[in-house]
Design an enzyme around this catalytic site. Structure first.
Site, PDB file in Angstrom:
ATOM      1  CD1 TRP A  33      -2.401  -2.110   1.356  1.00  0.00           C
ATOM      2  CD2 TRP A  33      -3.064  -1.184  -0.048  1.00  0.00           C
ATOM      3  NE1 TRP A  33      -3.231  -2.664   0.978  1.00  0.00           N
ATOM      4  CE2 TRP A  33      -3.885  -2.287  -0.076  1.00  0.00           C
ATOM      5  CE3 TRP A  33      -3.367  -0.098  -1.243  1.00  0.00           C
ATOM      6  CZ2 TRP A  33      -4.835  -2.458  -1.210  1.00  0.00           C
ATOM      7  CZ3 TRP A  33      -4.372  -0.409  -2.043  1.00  0.00           C
ATOM      8  CH2 TRP A  33      -5.162  -1.770  -1.905  1.00  0.00           C
ATOM      9  CG  ASP A  87      -3.073   4.291   3.862  1.00  0.00           C
ATOM     10  OD1 ASP A  87      -4.154   4.226   4.318  1.00  0.00           O
ATOM     11  OD2 ASP A  87      -3.049   3.739   2.762  1.00  0.00           O
ATOM     12  CE  LYS A 147      -8.499  -1.714   4.786  1.00  0.00           C
ATOM     13  NZ  LYS A 147      -8.713  -3.015   4.133  1.00  0.00           N
TER      14      LYS A 147
HETATM   15  N1  PMP Z   1      -4.526   1.575   2.087  1.00  0.00           N
HETATM   16  C1  PMP Z   1      -4.180   0.502   3.134  1.00  0.00           C
HETATM   17  C2  PMP Z   1      -3.299   0.490   4.028  1.00  0.00           C
HETATM   18  C3  PMP Z   1      -5.353  -0.572   2.624  1.00  0.00           C
HETATM   19  O1  PMP Z   1      -5.258  -1.419   3.432  1.00  0.00           O
HETATM   20  C4  PMP Z   1      -6.229  -0.200   1.689  1.00  0.00           C
HETATM   21  C5  PMP Z   1      -7.296  -1.530   1.303  1.00  0.00           C
HETATM   22  N2  PMP Z   1      -6.925  -2.545   1.609  1.00  0.00           N
HETATM   23  C6  PMP Z   1      -5.886   0.839   0.906  1.00  0.00           C
HETATM   24  C7  PMP Z   1      -5.105   2.019   1.181  1.00  0.00           C
HETATM   25  C8  PMP Z   1      -6.945   1.077  -0.327  1.00  0.00           C
HETATM   26  O2  PMP Z   1      -8.159   1.402   0.003  1.00  0.00           O
HETATM   27  P1  PMP Z   1      -9.305   1.512  -0.742  1.00  0.00           P
HETATM   28  O3  PMP Z   1     -10.074   0.194  -1.145  1.00  0.00           O
HETATM   29  O4  PMP Z   1     -10.244   2.353   0.300  1.00  0.00           O
HETATM   30  O5  PMP Z   1      -8.954   2.527  -1.890  1.00  0.00           O
END
Ligand code: PMP
Length: 357
Positions: free
Chosen positions: A99, A169, A193
């Site tokens: 991520w 994030d 989450k």
């Molecule tokens: N950052 C992290 C740490 C994540 O776990 C996720 C989703 N699993 C995201 C970003 C992306 O999130 P979204 O699907 O809401 O765009």
């Protein structure tokens, strides 16, 4: 009985789902569902404000910060943050996994200057870096991922970079620990989450970051979104309503400190078992372990698959690890009850007894 260990969208508190069920067709004697209401109606605006107030209270967000409810997921924040905050200089990134890499990629797509100030890539992302190499040139901000959903690592303490702004994030561990909002200049997190269903993304940012930029489309501008109280266009009203119920639930449980204790207890049950098992083991260094996402393996793909099949049959769902990591991953978000973790460990124990040497 089902336990859902999904990494997200993830388990929601049963009480919250039941409450939403009782209010589904008739919210507060309005004769309609929240889904059917105008986002400009007083009855919806009350929900909107309540969600904001509860989040501020639970996270101790000072008045010098604004709270936004946006769409596009955390993924759109990979673009919105550089568009709004990276005006002149380079962006510092702490690379702790897939991520973080995505955030880096999107900043690069915008042709931004990038400085990787630390990376645990060489450690297979099984640790959190503790040393940072700041470049000579100035940084507009430093970006980090507080909890690495895929690799199962998390920052226990947040590094401080004095004069440089810090952006996080926090998608997969917001409201689960005792991070201080004031250690950050901007925090973003998708709701799916720890906060509610998918559809709403929370952005918490210092008000002094809100600068008018006429060249930015308003939908991508924090300033425009803040000015309209996240009602520039139709917000994801039902997701925000569900989030307000989750926040109320968390407040009634005693808030974030209480949740942290509970999360520590839950994670400890699983890590303790893994550390003493002869068959299963954790993939992450002790000091960097996440309380939210726990990847583990037998080291044998066939045995892992066999365990996942058995677990599914027993109602312990979504334990398959992310494809690049393999093995299993148990996500233990706020709404996962301790009984779920106990059931998982009991199944691991009986599997080990039967299939281990
Ligand atoms: N950052 C992290 C740490 C994540 O776990 C996720 C989703 N699993 C995201 C970003 C992306 O999130 P979204 O699907 O809401 O765009």
């Amino acid at each position: 009985m089902i336990y859902n260990f999904s990494a997200g969208p993830a388990v929601l508190p049963k009480d919250v789902l039941k409450k939403a069920q009782t209010e589904l067709t008739d919210f507060n004697n309005s004769g309609m569902s929240v889904m059917e209401m105008s986002h400009r109606s007083n009855i919806y605006l009350h929900i909107h404000e309540e969600a904001k107030t509860l989040l501020k209270e639970l996270m101790a967000i000072p008045d010098s910060y604004d709270v936004l409810f946006l769409q596009g997921g955390a993924s759109l924040q990979f673009t919105m943050v550089p568009l709004n905050l990276n005006t002149h200089e380079s962006i510092g990134f702490i690379d702790t996994g897939i991520w973080s890499q995505k955030a880096i990629q999107e900043a690069k797509r915008l042709n931004r200057d990038i400085s990787i100030i630390a990376s645990s890539q060489e450690q297979n992302y099984q640790t959190i870096p503790t040393e940072f190499h700041l470049p000579d040139r100035k940084l507009d901000y430093i970006h980090l991922t507080t909890n690495n959903t895929i690799e199962g690592t998390a920052f226990k303490t947040i590094p401080s970079f004095k004069d440089t702004r810090l952006v996080a994030d926090m998608s997969s561990n917001i409201l689960s620990n005792n991070y201080q909002v004031t250690d950050f200049d901007l925090i973003y997190a998708g709701a799916q989450k720890n906060m509610g269903p998918a559809g709403v993304t929370v952005v918490i940012l210092k008000k002094d970051l809100l600068k008018k930029n006429p060249t930015l489309p308003p939908m991508l501008s924090y300033e425009a979104q803040a000015k309209s109280d996240s009602l520039y266009n139709t917000p994801p009203t039902f997701s925000i309503y569900m989030m307000s119920l989750v926040l109320k639930w968390l407040k009634e449980l005693g808030g974030v400190e209480k949740m942290l204790q509970y999360n520590q207890e839950k994670a400890e049950i699983l890590y303790n078992y893994l550390d003493n098992s002869n068959l299963f083991s954790s993939l992450v260094n002790d000091s960097s372990r996440s309380l939210m996402n726990v990847p583990f393996t037998t080291g044998n793909q066939e045995l892992d698959a066999e365990f996942i099949t058995l677990a599914t049959r027993k109602g312990l769902l979504n334990l398959k690890g992310y494809r690049t990591v393999g093995g299993m991953r148990a996500s233990l978000y706020n709404a996962m009850p301790k009984d779920g973790v106990i059931a998982l460990v009991e199944l691991l124990q009986s599997f080990e007894k039967e299939r281990g040497n």
